[in-house]
Design an enzyme around this catalytic site. Structure first.
Site, PDB file in Angstrom:
ATOM      1  N   GLU A  17       0.843  -1.168   0.045  1.00 24.31           N
ATOM      2  CA  GLU A  17       0.158   0.234   0.056  1.00 24.31           C
ATOM      3  C   GLU A  17       0.981   1.388   0.133  1.00 24.31           C
ATOM      4  OE1 GLU A  17      -3.250   0.036   2.762  1.00 24.31           O
ATOM      5  OE2 GLU A  17      -2.991   2.231   3.268  1.00 24.31           O
ATOM      6  N   HIS A  78      -7.784   2.777  -3.326  1.00 22.94           N
ATOM      7  CA  HIS A  78      -8.806   2.914  -2.188  1.00 22.94           C
ATOM      8  C   HIS A  78      -9.968   3.967  -2.727  1.00 22.94           C
ATOM      9  CE1 HIS A  78      -5.774   1.388   0.849  1.00 22.94           C
ATOM     10  NE2 HIS A  78      -5.479   0.820  -0.383  1.00 22.94           N
ATOM     11  N   ARG A 108     -15.389   3.447   4.184  1.00 23.67           N
ATOM     12  CA  ARG A 108     -16.229   4.758   4.461  1.00 23.67           C
ATOM     13  C   ARG A 108     -15.412   5.924   4.461  1.00 23.67           C
ATOM     14  NH1 ARG A 108     -18.099   5.687  10.237  1.00 23.67           N
ATOM     15  NH2 ARG A 108     -16.051   6.529  10.301  1.00 23.67           N
ATOM     16  N   ASP A 110     -13.189   8.575   7.297  1.00 25.30           N
ATOM     17  CA  ASP A 110     -13.304   9.131   8.447  1.00 25.30           C
ATOM     18  C   ASP A 110     -13.810  10.735   8.326  1.00 25.30           C
ATOM     19  OD1 ASP A 110     -11.923   7.369  10.180  1.00 25.30           O
ATOM     20  OD2 ASP A 110      -9.949   7.685   9.115  1.00 25.30           O
ATOM     21  N   TYR A 149     -10.977  -4.615  11.168  1.00 23.54           N
ATOM     22  CA  TYR A 149     -10.236  -3.894  12.575  1.00 23.54           C
ATOM     23  C   TYR A 149     -10.002  -5.014  13.758  1.00 23.54           C
ATOM     24  CZ  TYR A 149     -11.458  -0.048   9.721  1.00 23.54           C
ATOM     25  OH  TYR A 149     -11.357   0.856   8.862  1.00 23.54           O
ATOM     26  N   HIS A 153     -12.953  -1.388  15.291  1.00 24.98           N
ATOM     27  CA  HIS A 153     -13.221  -0.067  14.751  1.00 24.98           C
ATOM     28  C   HIS A 153     -13.483   0.628  16.042  1.00 24.98           C
ATOM     29  CE1 HIS A 153     -14.816   3.257  12.934  1.00 24.98           C
ATOM     30  NE2 HIS A 153     -13.844   3.278  11.965  1.00 24.98           N
ATOM     31  N   GLN A 180      -6.575  -3.300   9.463  1.00 23.41           N
ATOM     32  CA  GLN A 180      -5.925  -2.276  10.177  1.00 23.41           C
ATOM     33  C   GLN A 180      -4.560  -2.960  10.857  1.00 23.41           C
ATOM     34  OE1 GLN A 180      -4.923   0.650  10.349  1.00 23.41           O
ATOM     35  NE2 GLN A 180      -6.841   1.796  10.974  1.00 23.41           N
ATOM     36  N   GLN A 216       7.708   8.060  14.346  1.00 19.58           N
ATOM     37  CA  GLN A 216       6.614   7.551  13.397  1.00 19.58           C
ATOM     38  C   GLN A 216       5.663   6.565  14.035  1.00 19.58           C
ATOM     39  OE1 GLN A 216       7.353   4.086  12.017  1.00 19.58           O
ATOM     40  NE2 GLN A 216       6.485   4.286   9.858  1.00 19.58           N
ATOM     41  N   LYS A 276       8.096   4.213   2.123  1.00 18.51           N
ATOM     42  CA  LYS A 276       9.384   3.814   2.768  1.00 18.51           C
ATOM     43  C   LYS A 276       9.640   2.486   2.354  1.00 18.51           C
ATOM     44  CE  LYS A 276       9.254   6.953   6.555  1.00 18.51           C
ATOM     45  NZ  LYS A 276       8.634   7.486   7.871  1.00 18.51           N
TER      46      LYS A 276
HETATM   47  P1  FAD Z   1     -17.354   0.882   7.681  1.00 20.67           P
HETATM   48  O1  FAD Z   1     -16.854  -0.440   7.279  1.00 20.67           O
HETATM   49  O2  FAD Z   1     -18.385   1.630   7.168  1.00 20.67           O
HETATM   50  O3  FAD Z   1     -17.348   0.902   9.277  1.00 20.67           O
HETATM   51  C1  FAD Z   1     -17.401   2.025  10.073  1.00 20.67           C
HETATM   52  C2  FAD Z   1     -17.982   1.925  11.244  1.00 20.67           C
HETATM   53  O4  FAD Z   1     -19.431   1.782  11.211  1.00 20.67           O
HETATM   54  C3  FAD Z   1     -17.722   0.730  12.200  1.00 20.67           C
HETATM   55  O5  FAD Z   1     -17.569   1.153  13.605  1.00 20.67           O
HETATM   56  C4  FAD Z   1     -18.407  -0.244  11.769  1.00 20.67           C
HETATM   57  O6  FAD Z   1     -18.667  -1.287  12.823  1.00 20.67           O
HETATM   58  C5  FAD Z   1     -19.977   0.367  11.576  1.00 20.67           C
HETATM   59  N1  FAD Z   1     -20.772  -0.012  10.444  1.00 20.67           N
HETATM   60  C6  FAD Z   1     -20.534  -0.417   9.412  1.00 20.67           C
HETATM   61  N2  FAD Z   1     -21.457  -0.848   8.587  1.00 20.67           N
HETATM   62  C7  FAD Z   1     -22.677  -0.510   9.376  1.00 20.67           C
HETATM   63  C8  FAD Z   1     -23.923  -0.625   9.153  1.00 20.67           C
HETATM   64  N3  FAD Z   1     -24.403  -1.189   8.054  1.00 20.67           N
HETATM   65  N4  FAD Z   1     -24.744  -0.297  10.318  1.00 20.67           N
HETATM   66  C9  FAD Z   1     -24.272   0.322  11.347  1.00 20.67           C
HETATM   67  N5  FAD Z   1     -22.994   0.380  11.539  1.00 20.67           N
HETATM   68  C10 FAD Z   1     -22.065  -0.099  10.379  1.00 20.67           C
HETATM   69  N6  FAD Z   1      -9.148   6.068   4.968  1.00 20.67           N
HETATM   70  C11 FAD Z   1      -9.035   6.917   4.047  1.00 20.67           C
HETATM   71  O7  FAD Z   1      -9.481   8.038   4.162  1.00 20.67           O
HETATM   72  N7  FAD Z   1      -8.348   6.835   2.708  1.00 20.67           N
HETATM   73  C12 FAD Z   1      -7.773   5.533   2.641  1.00 20.67           C
HETATM   74  O8  FAD Z   1      -7.222   5.134   1.693  1.00 20.67           O
HETATM   75  C13 FAD Z   1      -7.889   4.498   3.871  1.00 20.67           C
HETATM   76  N8  FAD Z   1      -7.481   3.266   3.580  1.00 20.67           N
HETATM   77  C14 FAD Z   1      -7.670   2.207   4.465  1.00 20.67           C
HETATM   78  C15 FAD Z   1      -7.220   0.917   4.239  1.00 20.67           C
HETATM   79  C16 FAD Z   1      -7.383  -0.083   4.989  1.00 20.67           C
HETATM   80  C17 FAD Z   1      -6.662  -1.415   4.796  1.00 20.67           C
HETATM   81  C18 FAD Z   1      -8.036  -0.044   6.259  1.00 20.67           C
HETATM   82  C19 FAD Z   1      -8.322  -0.952   7.222  1.00 20.67           C
HETATM   83  C20 FAD Z   1      -8.504   1.514   6.583  1.00 20.67           C
HETATM   84  C21 FAD Z   1      -8.352   2.459   5.893  1.00 20.67           C
HETATM   85  N9  FAD Z   1      -8.815   3.747   5.733  1.00 20.67           N
HETATM   86  C22 FAD Z   1      -8.704   4.787   4.941  1.00 20.67           C
HETATM   87  C23 FAD Z   1      -9.385   4.062   7.085  1.00 20.67           C
HETATM   88  C24 FAD Z   1     -10.913   4.031   7.247  1.00 20.67           C
HETATM   89  O9  FAD Z   1     -11.491   4.986   6.171  1.00 20.67           O
HETATM   90  C25 FAD Z   1     -11.410   4.341   8.494  1.00 20.67           C
HETATM   91  O10 FAD Z   1     -10.951   3.298   9.346  1.00 20.67           O
HETATM   92  C26 FAD Z   1     -12.759   4.475   8.648  1.00 20.67           C
HETATM   93  O11 FAD Z   1     -13.202   5.107   9.805  1.00 20.67           O
HETATM   94  C27 FAD Z   1     -13.625   3.189   8.569  1.00 20.67           C
HETATM   95  O12 FAD Z   1     -13.775   2.784   7.002  1.00 20.67           O
HETATM   96  P2  FAD Z   1     -14.594   1.309   6.895  1.00 20.67           P
HETATM   97  O13 FAD Z   1     -14.462   1.335   5.341  1.00 20.67           O
HETATM   98  O14 FAD Z   1     -13.891   0.410   7.678  1.00 20.67           O
HETATM   99  O15 FAD Z   1     -16.022   1.980   7.454  1.00 20.67           O
END
Ligand code: FAD
Length: 302
Positions: A17, A78, A108, A110, A149, A153, A180, A216, A276
């Site tokens: 990544e 992504h 989703r 943040d 996670y 999460h 994560q 870091q 890196k």
């Molecule tokens: P979701 O799967 O939507 O989950 C978010 C929260 O909502 C969780 O607490 C979950 O339990 C809850 N939830 C999920 N679905 C539902 C539902 N249907 N009803 C009720 N609750 C629900 N961020 C960036 O901005 N850019 C990136 O490129 C990026 N890359 C990432 C790569 C990886 C491998 C990972 C693990 C994370 C990455 N992130 C990135 C961070 C990520 O966007 C955040 O962790 C964000 O807070 C959650 O994203 P998610 O897709 O896991 O969300």
């Protein structure tokens, strides 16, 4: 190549990544050792989207650049729901397809800094599972990955609810889960067990971020909330201001961490290279992961 083919080859799938550099210095850092990194023959490479305030175009610019030089390496973009209507997401996905992207890591995202609750954009999406559903229905040619996670999460009320939500994402069409980052493998193994119990059968790929300095890792941990084993922190701190010493401790720890993951039958390893490249290359070489042929032999040995 389809994700299912990658994860059904013998040997662990190795993915890298990257993030789009924001400055010339950042670009120089990425270019340093990048070709060396690519000699490790990753099964695919992904690039983050919008993380840390980067622009969305820069994700596709970086992936385009890699595609030109490494046309045989599958690429994943992504994509987050932050600030985009469904139509805007479609526009991006179309551009990604034209750039030669094979996979989307559907997230989703943040809330913006200073905000606690995630608010979907007007005509946008609220959860990653909705983005997965849209991708599955409208872009069947794309492979879909989602985030998981091991340490739960931060917004989830409990690990069980978080796993239910992960299952919803998989049921919607996520073919692979990238986790994560974490530093305690036992936490990952327990998470994987909970996923299996919940009926999640897709590959759960551990995310590994090699530590390259104490500063870091402190920053990363404050952002991700990952637990850092006390003995690892002590070893890093023992080097005081000696960054080379901290780097050596971090790379050595990652080698041992990945070795244990592989010995416990993980489907693959997703390296948070964070541009890196040298650290990830060293780890792949130390573990004989640095070509696909070596990975096949290696896997059979475990
Ligand atoms: P979701 O799967 O939507 O989950 C978010 C929260 O909502 C969780 O607490 C979950 O339990 C809850 N939830 C999920 N679905 C539902 C539902 N249907 N009803 C009720 N609750 C629900 N961020 C960036 O901005 N850019 C990136 O490129 C990026 N890359 C990432 C790569 C990886 C491998 C990972 C693990 C994370 C990455 N992130 C990135 C961070 C990520 O966007 C955040 O962790 C964000 O807070 C959650 O994203 P998610 O897709 O896991 O969300």
């Amino acid at each position: 190549m389809k994700l299912s083919e990658i994860y059904h080859q013998s040997g662990p799938a190795i993915s890298f990544e990257l993030f789009p550099p924001k400055t010339w210095k950042g670009l120089a850092q990425l270019c340093d050792h990048f070709s060396e990194l690519m000699t490790c023959e990753p099964d695919f490479v992904t690039c983050t989207y919008g993380a840390g305030g980067s622009s969305q175009d820069s994700t596709l610019d970086l992936l385009h650049w890699i595609h030109q030089d490494y046309p045989d390496i599958p690429l994943g973009s992504h994509l987050t729901c932050v600030g985009s209507s469904v139509d805007e997401l479609r526009t991006y996905i179309q551009k990604a397809i034209e750039t030669g992207i094979s996979y989307i890591v559907a997230l989703r995202g943040d809330p913006p800094q200073g905000e606690v609750d995630f608010k979907p954009a007007p005509d946008g999406l609220r959860y990653a599972n909705e983005l997965v559903t849209m991708l599955r229905n409208e872009y069947p040619q794309l492979g879909i990955l989602g985030g998981g996670y091991p340490e739960t999460h931060p917004e989830a009320p409990s690990p069980e609810v978080d796993i239910d939500n992960l299952k919803r994402k998989v049921d919607a069409g996520a073919e692979v889960i990238l986790t994560q980052l974490f530093y305690d493998n036992d936490i990952f193994f327990r998470f994987r067990d909970r996923c299996v119990k919940a009926g999640i059968t897709v590959p759960i790929t551990p995310g590994v971020l090699p530590i390259t300095s104490l500063a870091q890792v402190k920053r990363i941990i404050s952002l991700s909330g990952a637990a850092l084993p006390a003995h690892l922190m002590q070893r890093l701190e023992a080097h005081g201001g000696d960054e080379e010493g901290q780097y050596a401790v971090g790379v050595y720890y990652a080698v041992r961490q990945v070795e244990q993951l592989l010995a416990n039958d993980v489907d693959g390893v997703h390296f948070y290279v964070l541009n890196k490249s040298r650290a990830t290359t060293l780890i792949c070489r130390a573990l004989n992961l640095s070509t696909r042929a070596q990975r096949t032999r290696n896997y059979n040995a475990f």
